[in-house]
Design an enzyme around this catalytic site. Structure first.
Site, short mmCIF file in Angstrom:
data_model
loop_
_atom_site.label_atom_id
_atom_site.label_comp_id
_atom_site.label_asym_id
_atom_site.label_seq_id
_atom_site.Cartn_x
_atom_site.Cartn_y
_atom_site.Cartn_z
N ASP A 57 0.82 -1.23 0.00
CA ASP A 57 0.00 0.00 0.00
C ASP A 57 0.85 1.27 0.00
OD1 ASP A 57 1.07 -0.05 2.51
OD2 ASP A 57 -0.84 0.04 3.59
N ARG A 85 13.16 25.15 -0.79
CA ARG A 85 12.89 26.31 -1.65
C ARG A 85 11.59 27.02 -1.28
NH1 ARG A 85 13.87 24.43 -7.68
NH2 ARG A 85 13.28 22.41 -6.87
N LYS A 95 20.21 39.68 -16.62
CA LYS A 95 19.12 39.60 -17.59
C LYS A 95 18.69 41.02 -17.94
CE LYS A 95 16.32 35.85 -16.55
NZ LYS A 95 15.17 35.22 -15.91
N SER A 126 16.81 22.60 -11.84
CA SER A 126 15.54 21.92 -11.64
C SER A 126 14.90 21.62 -12.99
CB SER A 126 14.68 22.80 -10.74
OG SER A 126 13.51 22.17 -10.41
N GLY A 161 15.47 25.43 -17.16
CA GLY A 161 15.12 26.62 -17.94
C GLY A 161 16.14 27.74 -17.82
#
Ligand code: R5P
Length: 286
Positions: free
Chosen positions: A34, A92, A186, A216, A219
């Site tokens: 289970d 996180r 950026k 992760s 990206g």
């Protein structure tokens, strides 16, 4: 001192036991049909300092396993229970990003503070989570090991972090490689276009080591690699301590132009080429 392995860190626990000349006890793990977990520790832990090495890459199961193991260790009279969680799950979610959310790592910190006497981890996402613990919270840094691995593979290198927040990681790696370091910035060029480039350095004809604590979805890293290649970088090694690599993340990185992707065994994966064994051994021997 005794080393006990959780089901996720059997190799790492063995290596740490060798490095610290410590006894490694046998532990048995089973899963009932289970889904419930069964564990059994073989051997005598009474009045011994126990280091339980269990990384939390399969988040929920590893947390339940940790609870069960700490419970039996306390019951059997261990002198101290020292939890070594090289990858700390839920770290996180370290604040409320939206109303109604828990601070997940705070909730778990309360639990670990009741279950054990010390927690040791490697490169937690944010060190401020230390404040959530009522027990000593010790964190090691494995970035120099990433840099040592990459050292002979790079010519005229530059170390970059994917953002300003991770610049200390780049600095640590650059000290091993004896080279310059910078962070990626950026800039929005238009409503649909962004540029990612090192804040101060030119990467043309340079080999690059990018260091991050975690990859992760991939990206962040894939975009950075593609742009660095566009700016003339020769070779890019993408590195992280915790290679979580969800789904097609690794594929994304190679398609983006990575020449190699490396990570550690805090989060066992296809790219876990580097062990944090010595980092942990140093932390538990002090
Ligand atoms: C961000 O603060 C972290 O250091 C990583 O850059 C981020 O979590 C990576 O996420 P992903 O791989 O999903 O872009």
């Amino acid at each position: 001192m005794i080393i006990i392995s959780g089901s996720n860190s059997q190799n790492l626990a063995y290596r740490v036991s060798k490095l610290t000349n410590s006894e490694l006890l046998r532990t048995e793990f089973k899963k009932f049909p289970d889904g419930e977990l069964y564990i059994r520790i073989h051997g005598d832990v009474k009045n011994r300092d126990v280091f339980l090495i269990q990384t939390q890459n399969n988040q929920n199961d590893s947390i339940v396993e940790t609870i069960l193991m700490c419970d039996v260790l306390r019951d059997e009279g261990a002198k101290s229970i020292n939890l070594v969680a090289p990858y700390l799950a839920y770290a996180r979610q370290d604040k409320k990003f939206n109303d109604g959310e828990p601070i997940s790592i705070r909730a778990l910190a309360k639990l670990y503070s009741n279950l054990c006497d010390k927690l040791i981890t490697i490169n937690p996402h944010e060190v401020h989570i230390e404040a959530f613990f009522d027990i000593p919270f010790i964190h090691g840094n494995a970035v120099n090991k990433l840099a040592e691995y990459a050292k002979d593979k790079l010519n005229n290198p530059v170390v970059l972090s994917p953002d300003k927040g991770a610049i200390e990681l780049a600095k640590t790696a650059s000290e091993v490689l004896d080279c310059e370091y910078d962070y990626l910035e950026k800039t929005r060029i238009s409503p649909t276009e962004i540029k990612i480039a090192p804040k101060n350095l030119d990467v043309k004809d340079r080999d690059i080591l990018i260091v991050d604590d975690i990859i992760s979805t991939g990206g962040t890293m894939a975009k950075a690699i593609a742009m660095l290649k566009e700016q003339g970088a020769k070779k890019v090694i993408a590195s992280c301590v915790h290679p979580v690599l969800i789904g097609d993340a690794l594929n994304k990185l190679y398609i983006g132009g990575a020449d190699e992707v490396i990570g550690t065994d805090t989060y066992p994966s296809e790219v876990s080429k580097i062990s944090v064994d010595t980092v942990i051994a140093d932390l538990i021997k002090f």
